[in-house]
Design an enzyme around this catalytic site. Structure first.
Site, PDB file in Angstrom:
ATOM      1  N   LYS C  79       3.266  -1.833   7.559  1.00 54.72           N
ATOM      2  CA  LYS C  79       4.668  -2.083   7.689  1.00 54.72           C
ATOM      3  C   LYS C  79       5.494  -0.716   7.363  1.00 54.72           C
ATOM      4  O   LYS C  79       5.232   0.160   6.693  1.00 54.72           O
ATOM      5  CB  LYS C  79       5.082  -3.002   6.558  1.00 54.72           C
ATOM      6  CG  LYS C  79       6.080  -3.527   6.587  1.00 54.72           C
ATOM      7  CD  LYS C  79       6.621  -4.424   5.197  1.00 54.72           C
ATOM      8  CE  LYS C  79       7.960  -5.058   5.099  1.00 54.72           C
ATOM      9  NZ  LYS C  79       8.179  -6.073   4.201  1.00 54.72           N
ATOM     10  N   SER C 154      10.129 -10.670   5.625  1.00 60.33           N
ATOM     11  CA  SER C 154      10.618  -9.241   6.409  1.00 60.33           C
ATOM     12  C   SER C 154       9.356  -8.635   7.025  1.00 60.33           C
ATOM     13  O   SER C 154       9.643  -7.811   7.678  1.00 60.33           O
ATOM     14  CB  SER C 154      11.198  -8.222   5.476  1.00 60.33           C
ATOM     15  OG  SER C 154      10.298  -7.904   4.274  1.00 60.33           O
ATOM     16  N   SER C 178       8.297 -12.193   1.672  1.00 57.60           N
ATOM     17  CA  SER C 178       8.018 -11.499   2.756  1.00 57.60           C
ATOM     18  C   SER C 178       6.812 -11.099   3.329  1.00 57.60           C
ATOM     19  O   SER C 178       6.649 -10.702   4.433  1.00 57.60           O
ATOM     20  CB  SER C 178       8.651 -10.028   2.702  1.00 57.60           C
ATOM     21  OG  SER C 178      10.154 -10.092   2.486  1.00 57.60           O
TER      22      SER C 178
END
Lengths: 478, 95, 487
Positions: C79, C154, C178
């Site tokens: 990420k 996210s 997330s």
């Protein structure tokens, strides 16, 4: 109207750690810009703080030395504001639960009177970087080497009523932090910074007046002048019917005045909240005891010991214990000299200190060390040297001509103490003044002084004065 | 509205973010909506409850006072917006 | 071997160790898939082909020397919230569009040392603030199951990339859901570990007391293998737990007989989509068959979690994001006329709308006069929520329920009303407030979009969660489904 001054001090003492409070970067002074500013210090994305154990230990040491309350649980909080020398946009400090809570500071004024100043708190925080305004074609340069240096912020109650009291308090704290080895106390380099909250109020009024915070004071002399200026300014403002504005004012030593820092006037809202990157600092009794065991003899205790053990006056003891290094020097000199403490004290405080001052040197750089000064004391105590000759020897020592014994030997300054030799000098001198001797013997005591002078002259100052006196009396009265 | 356009301007300044004049109303509406949601907390009486700052009951670990970092200025300043002679440059700071 | 992207890590390990293919060939397979499919999905912000192939070459040397570990030569995507040295680390923001991280996050360091092969950095909501991955400066990521749908957020880029077979495993972070929510929306497995289990050092902070990195993969077993490397004490993170980490694969196969599952009635009330509820019920029945006992429990303060979260997270974020000031790194506006202008314009230009909203709410909640009413109150509510969990978890082994009230919404739907989007995190946010571990596993479909089951455990009970998930996945094949367009 009679005005009363009210002063509280905030002192920032840089802690003498090797690394920063929240990172393993060096805190050494004077490095090239930003060469001691790493990932954590620059507040790079993702960087996290880890607390330096030594900073905690030094803060606890300070608290214990003042017998103040040590919070077994303390919390780091973020103080949020934007400034280019503050990399993260917040300063990690302590708010609700500081590491050191209430205490008292006992201050001895120059006239020997005592004054107690309340300690509000002492908390750990990180220092900011430095802004450099010169030579960047109208821009400001930011050096973050200092960012993250550990500070202990020592906050007093508004208990001081004059600039002199404020200076005496600040000097007491200064001496203490140096005794404890927790701060080098260098005000020029900014490792010991004093900010004064100053207000005035009509005498007798209970409420405090509006205060101004005076910053940028880098010596005790300037502290006194800055406060005095600020007090006068506030009284002028009030007497002309205006109001004192709560603000930060910068002391300008060149103009000897304080002026408003307009850029900082903007309303502050620091939005303190517990720093979620750091956990509560919990101190156990064992840790606190271990710090207590390591405490050195503190100024007050040392002073008391000097009075009791050495029979020194309060004034002398106060002077000699004002700095740990000076007290150590005195004790070493005394040990080496094996003389009376008063004699040693007189020399350390008198000729020796005067010579240091004149040369602008500190103790560490003195050409005469405690061993050498002790050697001189020894020769005064055993009557090898008279007071006058001792001064000559001291000067020679200072000039690097060797230790006391070597100088005495080389210059033939040794005091004459041999009874026979002294008697010979006396007899020879008296033989030259038969009339005066006769006058004395007929009852005119006044000529005694004249005869002493003549005998001393004949001895060229080398004879032991007490022995000389005794022999003279014996000869005249026989 | 729980937050007025005027307050939006104040908060934005405190957070050092300029807000276009045209957006102020929208932010006031959005922030008021969020605050309305947040105020559902008022349903419950939390007096006497210890605030919880951390999920785990741990205390701060201490780091030994050892210098572990070396100078990395060149790397760390390689992508800085404005640097001269090792200093980060910003518009003149007035004191 | 064209189905390499459907293999488990254990299968890939066997293929690599038996030298059927090299780590370089494996990396190339995934890079080709990224090149072929990511223009559709937009799940990557950066693809690090050269560095990846170099790492693969080193991995091949290790394999040849017989020194391969469990993850040697396994491709991974990070990420874009994790700092990767020498590689752009944008956090999905214009603010960091030019930020080449000068250091590695601890998680990245650990995965590098385990000889994984980094394929690139995945797309995400800007600064991890969002539930759809639409707030990224680099554009929205699409859901591989239905490109009209969001992948969740996210960590939407990581979830979408795994679901589409663009990487076998990926890292994610979870502040309010997330990892779990995009895992649920994309039909993959994602674990949010106990707060303090995975180091936060080098992971760009959103809300420090809630953020936690974790593994995302196709199966619980793969998550366990990835967690084995990610988890552990880190002296550089003061909030890192000193509790020893475990071999998370050791208990995968434990029998579930007698497992006590609590179903909180608050997680099955109004607002839960019927299709989602059916999939969850079916999964619970399956677990009963495996020997679990089920009972209803109550987490009475659940509905206060979102209000408390939207004070605590923005408050911490407003302070965490103050360092983005245009002075030392990141975006700086053109020709600032003075210092205030530098700050205000750099930040206004660098941050997107959702980030600004949260910074402003957080600033407001901490500001003078509001602190007690908002921030302190939220922290007290947080305690109530944590206490609820503690009480229930003293009666049952795990708590189960849906990850989200409904399946992935269409792109653009959530942008209209931020508050409505916030409410979709109702089942995930309480877990972060309490700091507990929770896993999301695929358990079927509703409206043709994946549904995730959430399993919440006691602190540091990751092994138990992975065990339950693994046994479920041994008995079902929901986790082996692949989106038709990305076979």
């Amino acid at each position: 109207m009679q005005w009363e001054t009210v002063i509280g001090l905030e002192i920032h003492a840089q802690l003498a750690t090797k690394s920063k409070i929240f990172s393993g970067t060096s805190t050494a002074f004077g490095a090239e810009p930003n060469t001691q500013a790493n990932v954590v210090d620059l507040g790079l994305p993702g960087a996290l703080p880890v607390l330096n154990a030594e900073a905690v230990r030094l803060a606890v040491k300070f608290g214990l030395a003042l017998d103040a309350k040590i919070n077994r649980r303390s919390i780091f909080a973020r103080k949020n504001y934007f400034y280019p020398d503050l990399p993260k946009g917040y300063q990690i400090s302590q708010m609700d639960l500081p590491i050191v809570a209430q205490g008292e500071v006992h201050v001895v004024m120059d006239d020997g009177t005592q004054k107690t100043v309340g300690l509000t708190r002492a908390h750990l925080e990180e220092d900011a970087g430095k802004s450099l305004h010169e030579d960047f074609h109208g821009l400001t340069g930011i050096d973050l080497n200092r960012a993250g240096t550990p500070l202990l912020e020592i906050v007093s109650e508004p208990d001081m009523r004059s600039a002199k009291e404020a200076v005496a308090y600040a000097k007491t704290i200064h001496s203490l932090v140096r005794y404890l080895g927790m701060c080098d106390g260098n005000m020029q380099e900014g490792s010991f910074r004093v900010d004064a909250n100053v207000s005035v109020r009509p005498k007798g009024q209970v409420e405090f007046g509006t205060r101004a915070e005076v910053k940028n004071v880098n010596s005790f002399r300037f502290l006194e002048r800055a406060i005095n200026f600020e007090v006068e300014r506030q009284i002028d403002v009030l007497e002309s019917g205006r109001k004192v504005v709560q603000e930060t004012r910068l002391y300008d030593p060149d103009r000897d005045e304080t002026r408003s820092m307009r850029s900082k006037e903007e309303a502050h809202d620091y939005r303190y909240f517990p720093d979620p990157d750091l956990l509560p600092v919990v101190l156990d009794e064992a840790f606190i005891e271990s710090v207590r065991m390591g405490l050195p003899e503190l100024p007050q205790a040392k002073k008391q010991r000097f009075i009791e053990q050495f029979g020194l006056s309060a004034y002398d003891a106060n002077f000699l214990t004002s700095e740990r290094e000076l007290a150590d020097f005195f004790e070493s000199t005394l040990k080496a000299g094996g003389c009376e403490a008063k004699l040693c004290a007189n020399w350390v405080m008198g000729d020796f200190s005067a010579a240091l001052n004149k040369a602008g040197l500190d103790l560490a750089h003195s050409p005469v060390n405690a061993e050498m000064l002790g050697g001189l004391m020894k020769r005064i105590a055993d009557n090898t040297l008279s007071g006058k000759l001792a001064k000559d020897v001291f000067e020679a020592m200072w000039a690097g001509e060797g230790d006391a014994d070597a100088i005495i030997e080389k210059k033939g300054l040794k005091q004459i103490t041999d009874e026979g030799a002294i008697a010979a000098i006396v007899d020879e001198a008296l033989a030259q003044f038969p009339e005066q001797v006769a006058e004395f013997r007929s009852g005119k005591d006044k000529v005694f002084g004249f005869l002493v002078g003549q005998v001393m002259k004949a001895a060229k100052g080398k004879a032991n004065p007490a022995q000389l006196n005794a022999v003279l009396k014996q000869r005249l009265e026989s | 509205m729980l937050i007025t356009p005027n307050e939006v301007m104040k908060i934005a300044h405190l957070a050092r973010m300029s807000v276009d004049h045209d957006d102020v109303e929208r932010y006031a509406k959005d922030l008021s909506g969020i605050l309305g949601l947040v105020e559902q907390m008022n349903q419950v009486d939390v007096r006497g409850i210890e605030p919880m700052a951390h999920p785990l009951d741990m205390c701060q670990r201490l780091r030994a006072d050892v210098v572990t970092e070396v100078n990395q200025r060149d790397t760390l300043q390689a992508h800085a917006p404005a640097v001269e002679r090792g200093l980060f440059l910003v518009p003149k700071v007035i004191e | 071997m064209s189905d390499l992207h459907c293999k488990t890590l254990t299968e890939l390990r066997g293929i690599l160790d038996s030298k059927q293919i090299s780590a370089q060939e494996l990396a190339q397979h995934f890079i080709r898939r990224i090149q072929a499919h990511d223009s559709t999905l937009n799940s990557f912000i950066s693809v690090t082909e050269d560095a990846g192939l170099l790492a693969a070459q080193r991995a091949d040397e290790k394999i040849a020397a017989g020194q391969a570990g469990a993850l040697t030569g396994i491709p991974v995507a990070h990420k874009d919230i994790f700092c990767t040295m020498g590689v752009k680390t944008s956090c999905g923001s214009r603010m960091l569009d030019n930020f080449i991280a000068p250091y590695n996050a601890s998680v990245v360091e650990r995965l590098n040392q385990a000889d994984t092969v980094m394929l690139g950095k995945t797309n995400m909501d800007e600064f991890a603030m969002g539930s759809t991955s639409e707030s990224s400066y680099y554009g929205a990521t699409k859901n591989p199951w239905d490109t009209q749908a969001v992948p969740g957020g996210s960590s939407g880029g990581s979830a979408a990339a795994i679901a589409a077979g663009l990487t076998p495993i990926a890292t994610g972070t979870d502040t309010g859901g997330s990892i779990r929510q995009p895992a649920a929306y994309c039909g993959i497995t994602g674990l949010k570990p106990t707060y303090g289990r995975v180091s936060r050092f080098g992971m760009i902070a959103y809300a420090s007391s809630l953020d936690q990195g974790g593994p995302m993969a196709r199966s619980a077993e793969d998550c366990a293998l990835l967690l084995n490397v990610m988890a552990g004490f880190d002296a550089r993170d003061s909030t890192s737990s000193e509790q020893a980490s475990e071999d998370y694969t050791a208990q995968l196969n434990l029998d579930l007989t007698g497992l006590k599952i609590g179903l909180p009635r608050e997680y099955f009330g109004a607002g839960l989509d019927v299709g989602v509820a059916q999939a969850i019920d079916a999964a619970i029945s399956e677990l009963r068959k495996l020997g679990a006992e089920v009972r209803e429990v109550s987490l009475p303060n659940s509905e206060l979690a979102i209000p408390a979260y939207y004070v605590i997270a923005p408050a911490e974020a407003s302070s965490n994001l103050s360092r983005f000031d245009g002075v030392r790194f990141g975006h700086r506006c053109d020709a600032p006329k003075d210092l205030t202008d530098l700050y205000e314009r750099s930040r206004a230009e660098g941050f997107g709308d959702e980030v600004k909203r949260r910074i402003m709410i957080g600033t407001y909640a901490l500001s003078s006069g509001y602190y007690d009413a908002y921030y302190l109150k939220a922290q007290r509510v947080r305690r109530l929520i944590a206490d609820d969990f503690q009480r229930v978890l003293s009666e049952v082994d795990v708590i189960m329920g849906p990850v989200t009230p409904s399946v992935a919404p269409n792109l653009g739907e959530s942008l209209k009303d931020p508050v409505a989007m916030y409410l979709s995190d109702i089942y995930t946010v309480p877990v972060n407030l309490a700091g507990l571990p929770a896993i999301s596993i695929p358990v079927g479909f509703a409206h043709n979009r994946p549904v995730g089951l959430q399993v919440i455990g006691k602190a540091f009970a990751e092994s138990r969660l992975l065990n339950i998930a693994h046994r479920f996945q041994q008995a079902t094949d929901w986790h082996r489904q692949t989106p038709p367009a990305f076979k």
